[in-house]
Structure formats: C-alpha cells, structure tokens
Design a protein around this motif. Structure first.
Motif, mmCIF file in Angstrom:
data_model
loop_
_atom_site.group_PDB
_atom_site.id
_atom_site.type_symbol
_atom_site.label_atom_id
_atom_site.label_comp_id
_atom_site.label_asym_id
_atom_site.label_seq_id
_atom_site.Cartn_x
_atom_site.Cartn_y
_atom_site.Cartn_z
ATOM 1 N N UNK A 1 0.843 -1.200 0.000
ATOM 2 C CA UNK A 1 0.000 0.000 0.000
ATOM 3 C C UNK A 1 0.875 1.247 0.000
ATOM 4 N N UNK A 2 0.333 2.329 -0.560
ATOM 5 C CA UNK A 2 0.990 3.625 -0.461
ATOM 6 C C UNK A 2 0.830 4.173 0.943
ATOM 7 N N UNK A 3 -0.383 4.015 1.475
ATOM 8 C CA UNK A 3 -0.664 4.468 2.829
ATOM 9 C C UNK A 3 0.095 3.590 3.818
ATOM 10 N N UNK A 4 0.781 4.202 4.750
ATOM 11 C CA UNK A 4 1.436 3.414 5.792
ATOM 12 C C UNK A 4 0.356 2.787 6.671
ATOM 13 N N UNK A 5 0.448 1.479 6.875
ATOM 14 C CA UNK A 5 -0.527 0.772 7.698
ATOM 15 C C UNK A 5 0.182 0.322 8.969
ATOM 16 N N UNK A 6 -0.262 0.865 10.091
ATOM 17 C CA UNK A 6 0.376 0.628 11.381
ATOM 18 C C UNK A 6 -0.593 -0.116 12.293
ATOM 19 N N UNK A 7 -0.172 -0.382 13.524
ATOM 20 C CA UNK A 7 -1.044 -1.084 14.464
ATOM 21 C C UNK A 7 -1.167 -0.299 15.759
ATOM 22 N N UNK A 8 -2.295 -0.487 16.432
ATOM 23 C CA UNK A 8 -2.489 0.010 17.795
ATOM 24 C C UNK A 8 -2.149 -1.117 18.755
ATOM 25 N N UNK A 9 -1.336 -0.841 19.758
ATOM 26 C CA UNK A 9 -0.986 -1.866 20.740
ATOM 27 C C UNK A 9 -1.189 -1.290 22.134
ATOM 28 N N UNK A 10 -1.422 -2.178 23.087
ATOM 29 C CA UNK A 10 -1.689 -1.708 24.444
ATOM 30 C C UNK A 10 -1.056 -2.583 25.505
ATOM 31 N N UNK A 11 -1.145 -3.895 25.335
ATOM 32 C CA UNK A 11 -0.742 -4.807 26.404
ATOM 33 C C UNK A 11 0.640 -5.389 26.162
ATOM 34 N N UNK A 12 1.594 -5.150 27.057
ATOM 35 C CA UNK A 12 2.898 -5.801 26.912
ATOM 36 C C UNK A 12 2.801 -7.315 26.890
ATOM 37 N N UNK A 13 1.787 -7.878 27.545
ATOM 38 C CA UNK A 13 1.630 -9.326 27.568
ATOM 39 C C UNK A 13 1.406 -9.887 26.169
ATOM 40 N N UNK A 14 0.792 -9.099 25.291
ATOM 41 C CA UNK A 14 0.516 -9.559 23.927
ATOM 42 C C UNK A 14 1.437 -8.913 22.906
ATOM 43 N N UNK A 15 2.534 -8.317 23.376
ATOM 44 C CA UNK A 15 3.382 -7.513 22.488
ATOM 45 C C UNK A 15 3.919 -8.299 21.305
ATOM 46 N N UNK A 16 4.296 -9.571 21.528
ATOM 47 C CA UNK A 16 4.943 -10.329 20.467
ATOM 48 C C UNK A 16 3.967 -11.130 19.615
ATOM 49 N N UNK A 17 2.702 -11.111 19.993
ATOM 50 C CA UNK A 17 1.751 -11.978 19.298
ATOM 51 C C UNK A 17 1.639 -11.639 17.817
ATOM 52 N N UNK A 18 1.753 -10.330 17.490
ATOM 53 C CA UNK A 18 1.475 -9.899 16.124
ATOM 54 C C UNK A 18 2.738 -9.496 15.361
ATOM 55 N N UNK A 19 3.903 -9.956 15.813
ATOM 56 C CA UNK A 19 5.145 -9.452 15.221
ATOM 57 C C UNK A 19 5.276 -9.791 13.741
ATOM 58 N N UNK A 20 4.622 -10.862 13.275
ATOM 59 C CA UNK A 20 4.738 -11.245 11.870
ATOM 60 C C UNK A 20 3.959 -10.329 10.926
#
Length: 806
Positions: A479-498
C-alpha cells in the motif's frame, strides 16, 4: 591400549554428533569456537558412542533389550515395567578394562588441569540422535551432579547408559519413530559449577511462544537448574533485545520476578545427592540476576545463535563462590524454528466466559473439551482421549497421555517446564503455572483453554466459540498508505510481530500503567498521603525489591513500553502520554487520595492539562523519566512521544516546556513529538499547532464526540455516535489538508478504520499518510486499503510521504 574412546571437549565439534551425540558435540564446538569470544563453558571430556556399544556387547545386553521392547509393543508389558527391566540390564553391567582405564585417565587429567584432586564433576548424557533439527531429546536422559572420584564416575556413567531407556525416552522415540536399537549414548563429564550455592536456569535465543526472533528469553532461579527445567519453581524471567546489545546501554525489555519458593541444593546424604529446600524471604524478593548478568547471557545467546545459524535452547549456571556465569549446554530450538515465517494462523475467541484459572500461555491456539483431572502419575490410566488434561505438573511419564489431550492445564511450572516443552512439540495449547487449577476445576467440567490473548493463558468455563484464520502474509498487497497497528498490552506484544506493519501508530501509556504498574503515580511519589490501609499494603507489595515507589513506576513502565516497541524496531512506535480520566485514575491503587470526583470526566482533568498542573506534575515527571529510559538507556530511539487532548496552542507550549524540563526536549537525541488531533480547536488552529509538533494523529473517537456533542460512553446515544457523519469527515478532511500544507505527516489511530472498512476507504481517498489499526483487523483492512488505492490510481511502490519515520 585400544582405540581412543574418550575425547577432550577441545577435540570435538558438530561434525562429531555420530561419535559423541548432540550435547557433547555442541559442548566441544562451543569450547573450541566460542571461548575466544568470551563464552564460558566448563571444561571436560566425553566418552564415545562406541564406548556405549562396547559396554552393551561386553554385557550381552542387546538380545535381552530387543526382547523387552517387543514385549512392550505387543502389549505384554507396560511402559513402566519395560523401562525398569531395560535399565537394570545396564546398571548391573561392568566396563571393559580398556574402557575403564581411559575414563579414569581422562578424569585424572581433568583434575590436574583444574588443580583440584578429586574434582567434583557433572556427568551428563548425550544421545547420538538427540537435538536434531526436527526433534529434541532434551531432559530425557539423566545428569548426575557432584560426582567425586573415579569409582563414583564409573557408576554415574552406568546410570547415564541406563537413562537412555527412561520411560520418557522410550515414549518419545516411539512417538517420533526412532529405532531404539540404533541410538547410542555418549557421556559428558564437566567440571561442576556450584550452582547449588548460586543460581541457574535456561535461555532461548527466540521467544518460544510467538517465535519472535529478536529476543533472548532467560529464566533464572536459585540453586540447581532442575527446578526450572521440570517446572517445580516459578523463576524470574528476563528478555534481552538482541539487535541493540552492541548499541544501547541496557536493552532489557522485561524483568519479571518469580516466586522462587524452593531451590535444589547439594545434599550428599540424600539418595539423589540433592534436596529441595525452601528459599528465604530475602531470596524470594531479590532478583536472581542483575543487569550485567542478564546482558552477558543475552550476548552469549546471540553469539551461540549466530555461530550455529539457527535459534538455540541453552542451559546456564552461576557459580556461587566466584559469581562466574557458564553455559552448560546448547541445542537447537525445534518448535518455532520449524514454523513458516509467512504462514500466519490466528485463533479468534468469539466471546469470553467465567475465568477458572490463569497462567503462562504456551502456544497461541484455543481448544475446548471436558476436563480430566489427574492428580498423580498413579492415576494416569484414567485419562480420557480428547479431554483437557488438568494436573499439578507433568513429567516425562505423562507424554503418552499428553499426546491424546486437547489441551493441558497445570498448577506448577513456567514456559520452560516439561509441560510447556512437550505441549509446544505436540502443538497443544497449554496454560501452565495456574497455582490451583487442579483444585478449582471439576472432573468432567467443560473448559476452553485460550492461549490466543498474549503471554497469559486463560482457562474459561464452558466450551466457547472460536475461529481459526490461516493467512499467507507473503500474498498481502503493498500500500501507499502506511498501515500501522495500535498496541496496548505488553503481555501480547509479540503476538502480532509477523504482521507487515509499518510501525505502531498508537501505544497507550495508560493501558500499560493500568495493566502492569497498577498504582497511581502520585501514590508512589507520596505514599504518606494514602489513607486506605489496603492500598498502602498493596503499594508496599508492588514496590518490594525497588529502592522506592518512583523507581518502581519508572522501571515497570519503561520495560512495558520497551516490550511494546521491540517487535517493530526500527520502525516508528508512537507512545501516547497518559490519558486517564479522573474516574479511571481513582481506580488505580492509591488513586482515590489524589483524584476529585467530576460530573463529566470525559471533558475534565485529562490529557495535556494534567502534565503541568501541581496536582499531577510529579507524576508526569515519572512518565518522562520512563520515556527517557526507553529511548536513551534501553535504546529504542524509534519511540515517538504523542501529546493527547491538548486544548489550546498556549497549552501546547506549556506541555512542551514541561517535557523539556524533564529531559524530553523535542529534537534532542532525535526526539519527535506528535499531537493527537482530536479536539475541534486542533483542526481550526492546525496551522499553529503544526509549528510546534512533528506530526498529527487523528483520534476519531474524541473528535466525533466533540464535533457531534455526543458522550461516547452514553448508551442511549450510541446510534448518534458515528465517525462517518459528514460533520466529522469534513473536519478530518480539513485536518489532512492543513497538515500537508504545513509539511507534516498526519495519520489516524482511532477505532473508525478498524470498525468500518468504508471509513478506511474515505481516509485513503483523502490522502491520509498512515492508518493505525487494531491487530485483529489488520489483515482484512490492509486488503481494503490496497483495493481503494488501486481504484484511485495510487502506486504502492511510490509513497508520497515517508510517514512518521524516526
């Protein structure tokens, strides 16, 4: 003298696996190749696999061994009976004279090299088929500690040979399809590290749950390491971010203190030579490792991984008398290393139920079924296929049952316990270390085991619905638009790294404070003003082991934010300063003493107005200290600071000046400061705000609330709250236009694009620079963004603006 049957570690390397097994070959490899780089490995020697074969032949073991195994396969003997009979064949044998002579001589030479007569050694087993890329035999054979003298050494070697046929080893080889008769065993003899007077643990060069490759995960407990490996103790946990090891002062992103209720120590009068004793209150409160130790182990993990070219599983020990650290062994990590980097499986729990137990999550899946509570190995035959195994703890005798389970729940153990290791290999979701699940869960009760919510696993009552999504990340469009994520919980920090995210568009500081700090910052600065006795007691518990309350807040918050930032480094991570409302602050431990009741907290003392106010200024100073630590000491200078709910231009100036007083000066050390664009005044005066900030991020929830005059928490007005209303979209369009005219990037981090695909389309058409999404909506929304860009003619290979780059 016959052919050599014993070899010093310096003579061995990974080409010698067939000769001395994976463990001893790896020890030799590290001694030979990594000692010069500072990795300490206790010296020693190894017997060859031919020594084992000669022993078996000299004692006529082969025919009897084959007969016993055939009886077991035919169902005429239980696993326990077979294992005991086979082990006895080895224990009553004698070494050939030449073999015994070579072992004795090697031991005397090791004593001479270390300058110690009758040196205390550790005697370890190393199977010739162990630690292969697709299978790990870790912990299946025995280790004997504090062995002194030639006769004790020969006896320990016999017991190592016998341990090739422990029940766990027989079961595992049957599971993996290995031929028992083609596997041999080498014995490794190492100088004993006095971990019984110090500490020990395990270490992985990869996050074992998520597969995130850039951290070293260290578990540490007092005494000998068997308690950590078997999961009988709750250890300290440390995470080191490897890419910053040679760049930052202290790139540690997690320090979690375990209970450490027991330790295994030497006891020459006990049958096993060791005894389990309770730790002191001081040992439980103390950290096992300081930062220097953690960083040294992290560097060793990175060196070992780089040398072997794959993720590694290691054991380490700290000598009590000298304080020196040693690596005791290293082997390939076999679970996450075998997963595809582009295939992404996501389990979505559709709803939640009553929580029965919480512990460490193993894996990221969800499973349901009836509970089968099995308290001891004596009752193991009562297990029912397809049930959720609920027990106090597992050991290798439980493997045949575990592979028939839908999921595993244990009272004791952590991410490196036997239950965790086997569950990973079997691909089962497991919740370990719950404390009391075997007492709280009734046999036959329907359960859902969820490991899909971060590193804390939850056992829910009832079978809850869930979905499984399989995604090929390599097929996602650009995409041209940068697509980022919202994160909140350190406990789930690595869940979405891929996820191929362009960074973090919103990391909410107040979520970290609420989830892991838990205390009001002003209550930590002024505990004397907290009247409630329960809150005072809770503050004392939280801050135990820290110099004072402020340091507890700063370190805990800094580590939480660093863990959120780690999966996205060096991409930008936008951290929003705290934006609690007064009613939310009051619910923190000690918060009632510092917050006044407001008629409408949503429009009250929140956001920027708190940071320079005497009522919160000292608390804000702690927030700034934590952010400085994240950026300057831990090393995440890709962290961008964002100011929320800034009502006026004058207030923006006051906040920026206050931040600078506390060491967060815009532009210093590359610091970028953004502003939430969420109040109509932010849009009306966008040109003036743009001269003070490096970027804007639209908060669609508050902007919608304030443009439409609808309290976003008002249930009766829910139908009127819609960020797609024309009045709101016109404000957003104007904000985008003014930001671009001022030459600064603008993104959006509110819920709108995650909830409404058509709203995401609108933002793309307006030319927004970045859209930050909730991770669970990322995959479907990024496709919609790409489709919209294709329709309006945007070229994903040419981004108009390098949005939010640090």
């Amino acid at each position: 003298m016959g052919a050599p049957q014993v070899f010093r570690f310096e003579e061995l390397g990974m080409a010698d696996v067939a000769r001395v097994g994976g463990k001893n070959a790896s020890l030799g490899e590290m001694v030979r190749e990594l000692t010069a780089q500072g990795v300490r490995v206790p010296g020693g020697f190894a017997t060859s696999a031919d020594t084992y074969r000669a022993y078996a032949a000299a004692n006529g073991i082969g025919p009897a061994l084959r007969e016993r195994l055939e009886e077991h396969r035919a169902g005429r003997a239980t696993l326990r009976e077979t294992g005991a009979a086979v082990r006895e064949l080895f224990l009553r044998g004698e070494f050939p004279e030449d073999t015994a002579r070579q072992i004795r001589r090697a031991y005397r030479e090791l004593c001479a090299r270390t300058g110690r007569a009758d040196l205390s050694v550790a005697v370890r087993s190393s199977a010739t088929a162990e630690d292969l890329p697709d299978a790990s035999f870790a912990g299946q054979q025995e280790t004997y500690l504090h062995v002194v003298g030639e006769e004790q050494l020969l006896a320990a070697c016999r017991r190592c040979y016998a341990s090739l046929f422990t029940d766990r080893a027989i079961s595992y080889r049957e599971l993996k399809g290995f031929d028992h008769l083609t596997i041999a065993l080498s014995v490794g003899v190492q100088k004993m590290v006095r971990a019984d007077l110090g500490a020990s643990g395990v270490m992985f060069s990869i996050d074992t749950e998520s597969g995130f490759p850039h951290v070293a995960v260290i578990s540490a407990a007092w005494g000998l390491g068997e308690t950590v490996v078997q999961g009988t103790v709750d250890p300290d946990k440390y995470l080191v971010f490897k890419p910053l090891l040679d760049v930052a002062e202290a790139p540690v992103v997690e320090r979690t203190r375990g209970a450490k209720l027991h330790k295994l120590v030497r006891d020459p009068h006990a049958p096993a030579g060791t005894r389990l004793e309770e730790t002191s209150s001081a040992e439980r409160a103390a950290w096992v490792l300081d930062d220097a130790d953690v960083l040294r182990l992290g560097r060793w993990a990175a060196l070992v991984e780089a040398h072997y070219g794959r993720p590694m599983d290691m054991e380490w020990a700290k000598d009590g008398p000298t304080g020196e650290l040693f690596l005791l062994q290293a082997r390939p990590e076999t679970v996450q290393a075998g997963r595809s980097a582009t295939r992404f499986t996501i389990h979505h729990l559709q709803r939640k139920g009553r929580v029965l137990a919480v512990g460490s999550a193993v894996g990221d899946a969800v499973a349901g079924g009836p509970a089968c509570v099995v308290r001891t190995a004596a009752d193991i035959e009562s297990f029912r296929d397809g049930a959720v195994l609920v027990t106090e703890m597992t050991d290798p005798d439980w493997v045949p049952v575990m592979k028939r389970a839908a999921g595993i729940v244990t009272d004791h153990g952590g991410p490196t316990s036997h239950a965790a290791i086997v569950s990973r290999e079997l691909g089962l979701p497991a919740v370990v270390g719950t404390g009391d699940a075997s007492r709280r869960v009734a046999d036959g009760q329907e359960l859902t085991v969820s490991c899909a919510e971060g590193d804390r696993g939850t056992v829910y009552e009832g079978r809850l619905p869930f979905t499984v999504e399989e995604v090929d990340l390599g097929a996602l469009p650009g995409t041209r638009t940068a697509v980022m994520v919202n994160v909140a919980s350190p406990a789930a920090a690595f869940r979405w790294w891929r996820l191929p995210a362009d960074g973090v568009g919103l990391a909410r500081m107040e979520f970290v404070v609420n989830n892991i700090v838990r205390a009001h910052p002003m209550a930590l600065v002024h505990p004397e003003r907290v009247a409630d006795a329960g809150d005072r007691r809770r503050i004392a518990e939280l801050t135990a082991g820290f110099p004072d309350g402020p340091e507890y807040f700063v370190q805990t918050l800094a580590l939480g934010l660093a863990k959120l930032a780690a999966p996205y480094h060096p991409r930008p991570v936008v951290v929003r300063l705290s934006d609690f409302k007064t009613n939310e602050y009051a619910h923190l431990v000690g918060g009632a003493a510092f917050e006044e009741a407001e008629e409408n907290p949503m429009l009250g003392f929140r956001g920027a107005s708190r940071y320079y106010d005497p009522r919160y200024r000292e608390g804000f100073a702690l927030e700034c200290r934590a952010l400085r630590r994240v950026r300057e000491r831990i090393g995440f200078d890709n962290v961008v600071v964002m100011v929320p709910f800034c009502r006026t231009v004058a207030e923006a100036d006051r906040v920026l000046a206050t931040m600078a007083e506390h060491g967060l000066e815009r532009g210093r050390h590359g610091l970028k400061v953004y502003m939430m664009c969420e109040i109509p005044s932010n849009v009306v005066l966008a040109e003036q705000f743009a001269t003070r900030f490096d970027g804007f991020s639209i908060g669609s929830n508050d902007l919608t609330q304030l443009v439409l005059g609808v309290d976003r928490d008002a249930e009766a007005l829910r139908a009127l709250f819609d960020e797609r209303d024309e009045a709101v979209t016109r404000m957003i369009s104007e904000a985008i236009r003014k930001a671009h005219a001022a030459g600064i990037p603008i993104g959006i981090c509110g819920q709108g694009p995650s909830n409404h695909p058509d709203f995401a389309e609108f933002l793309v058409r307006e030319g927004i620079d970045s859209i930050s999404l909730n991770p669970d909506s990322f995959l479907r929304t990024v496709r919609r963004i790409a489709e919209t860009e294709q329709r309006i003619g945007h070229d994903p290979a040419r981004r108009r603006r390098a949005t939010m780059e640090s």
